[in-house]
Design a protein around this motif. Structure first.
Motif: not given
Length: 71
Positions: A6, A19, A23, A25, A28, A45, A51, A54, A57, A68
């Protein structure tokens, strides 16, 4: 498992945290040590190794400051 990279254009970030909230995961967050040219703490990040690229964000960012790359 897919990995992602990212990149943020931090000078344009308005710290809206969309974002961060979307996210999946949870990797961020706002960088409390930096203030950008707009006067905000920009997004960064926190755990780049987690990461998966995906791109959610980047889709959620209203100012299109996120790029990304998926490996």
């Amino acid at each position: 498992m897919a990995k992602g990279r990212v990149r943020f254009f931090t000078d344009r970030c308005k710290a809206c945290e969309l974002c961060v909230k979307f996210c999946p995961k949870g990797i961020l967050g706002l960088d409390e040590e930096i203030i950008n040219t707009l006067g905000y703490h920009p997004v960064n990040i926190l755990h780049p190794e987690d990461c998966n690229g995906c791109g959610i964000c980047a889709l959620m960012c209203p100012d299109m400051i996120i790029e990304v790359e998926r490996e």
